[in-house]
Design an enzyme around this catalytic site. Structure first.
Site, PDB file in Angstrom:
ATOM      1  N   ASP A 174       7.596 -18.068  -0.606  1.00 39.25           N
ATOM      2  CA  ASP A 174       8.519 -16.929  -0.692  1.00 39.25           C
ATOM      3  C   ASP A 174       9.716 -17.081   0.251  1.00 39.25           C
ATOM      4  OD1 ASP A 174       5.744 -16.537  -1.000  1.00 39.25           O
ATOM      5  OD2 ASP A 174       5.898 -14.381  -0.936  1.00 39.25           O
TER       6      ASP A 174
ATOM      7  N   ASP B 193      10.531 -12.295   6.805  1.00 36.88           N
ATOM      8  CA  ASP B 193      11.111 -11.579   5.662  1.00 36.88           C
ATOM      9  C   ASP B 193      12.448 -10.915   5.974  1.00 36.88           C
ATOM     10  OD1 ASP B 193       9.241 -12.178   3.649  1.00 36.88           O
ATOM     11  OD2 ASP B 193       7.827 -10.770   4.538  1.00 36.88           O
TER      12      ASP B 193
END
Ligand code: GLY
Length: 394
Positions: free
Chosen positions: A166, A106
């Site tokens: 994602d 991330d």
């Protein structure tokens, strides 16, 4: 349970330029109101009873708060916002220098809207240094054999030899690092990951897998599984929205024509599984008649941003169609979900869902029917995209 038809969707109202401008003013005012509490600290990933707590720079989500500060700075030009953004970039540099909670894919979510944005807007060398270090860290998670960046957990952990949809939003950090340094390794890894992801997470009907496992010995694709969706075979609403925006980003950077039909397919699946008010339930399995299920308003804003990004690269008529849909989605979020009263919430958008446990998924239960920090950020990004020709952070 039922979903809207594309014909009915066409008839929904679009947000006007005037409404965009007013919504942006309101959002920027709320962000400025929050600065005293959230300059040395960050807003948590999700609100509780509508209010975010201040937290340290941990978790995958703090970059969205800094991103909101930058978007508000772009809108108002207020010096206080620029100063707050600078304080936050220092925090991001300390985080990567001290390797605090950075063993995750991330890093793009963390460093693009905070440090790449701050560098683009102000020329900050702190932002540049932090974002380049984050890009170096991100590529350590690339598995050459499987051709993907591992999402979660320690590298090579057998129960985490997988990518998640994602991650497509983490890759612009790598393209930016190549542009900035001339070193092609970042771009090459991003490109391999996009290819592996799109080859595996898109199902034949253009619904999407949230996560996809690979064989650790051979690197061959193995199987899809959900974590945050309702069940393995369903389409988690935010995963589908990441698919829309991620495919648009994939096309932006690679110009691979084969990604255009994928974009159109995942978009159509998303649109055909919306309820009447165009803000999806947390999983696209649910529609009108499932009012006991929570919404995920963040998915509508993320999808709108993806549509607006892709529209830049499509012929005029198609582009107008996707911009029109984006305006309809944002209209519903602004009218029915955005915070109007600071007494009600210190966030921007209500009724988002982070992690909703079901009998068939593997996630914990939190941030359900609350503000989520990325829901606030992407709502503001969508408004900004509609307001001006925006220099994208991603
Ligand atoms: N990227 C994690 C989420 O969308 O919840």
């Amino acid at each position: 349970m039922s979903w809207i038809t594309l014909e009915r969707l066409e008839q929904k109202p679009e947000i006007t330029d005037q409404e965009v401008s007013e919504a942006l003013d309101r959002a920027a005012e709320q962000i400025i109101r929050n600065l005293p509490q959230f300059t040395d600290k960050f807003q948590k990933a999700y609100s509780e009873n509508g209010f975010y707590e201040p937290v340290d720079n941990l978790d995958w989500t703090t970059g969205f708060w800094t991103g909101e500060i930058w978007l508000a700075y772009e809108h108002t030009g207020k010096e206080a916002l620029k100063k707050a953004g600078q304080v936050q970039m220092e925090s991001f540099l300390r985080r990567i220098d001290n390797r605090i909670d950075v063993e995750t894919h991330d890093l793009g979510f963390l460093y693009s809207p905070s440090c790449v944005a701050g560098y683009k807007l102000t020329g900050s060398q702190v932002g540049r240094e932090a974002a380049l270090k984050a890009a170096e860290e991100l590529i350590t998670r690339f598995h050459e054999k499987g051709g993907f960046i591992q999402a979660w957990g320690p590298l090579n952990a057998p129960d985490n030899y997988r990518l998640i949809i994602d991650c497509l939003l983490n890759l612009p950090l790598l393209y930016w690092a190549t542009e900035e340094t001339g070193d092609q390794k970042f771009r090459q890894i991003a490109e391999k990951h996009i290819h592996t992801a799109l080859a595996n997470v898109i199902r034949p009907d253009f619904s999407t897998w949230h996560t996809f496992f690979f064989n650790q010995e051979t690197g061959e694709p193995d199987h899809g599984a959900t974590c945050q969706g309702y069940r393995d075979g369903s389409a988690w609403a935010r995963g589908q929205a990441w698919g829309i925006y991620g495919t648009a980003i994939g096309y932006k950077y690679t110009r691979r024509e084969s990604y255009i039909p994928i974009f159109k397919g995942v978009t159509e699946y998303f649109l055909e599984h919306l309820p009447e008010d165009l803000v999806p339930y947390w999983d696209l399995e649910f529609g009108d008649g499932d009012e006991d299920q929570p919404r995920d308003s963040s998915s509508a804003s993320i999808a709108a941003c993806g549509l607006l990004e892709m529209a830049k690269n499509l012929p005029e008529e198609e582009a107008a169609y996707y911009v029109g849909i984006a305006r309809k989605l944002v209209k519903s979020v602004a009218d029915n979900y955005a915070v109007k009263d600071p007494e009600e919430s210190n966030g921007l958008v209500l009724h988002s869902t982070y992690s909703n446990h079901s009998p068939y998924n593997t996630c914990n239960h939190y941030g359900v029917d609350e503000c989520n920090i990325w829901g606030d950020y992407f709502y503001m990004e969508a408004l900004t995209r509609l307001h001006k020709d925006w220099n994208v952070y991603w």
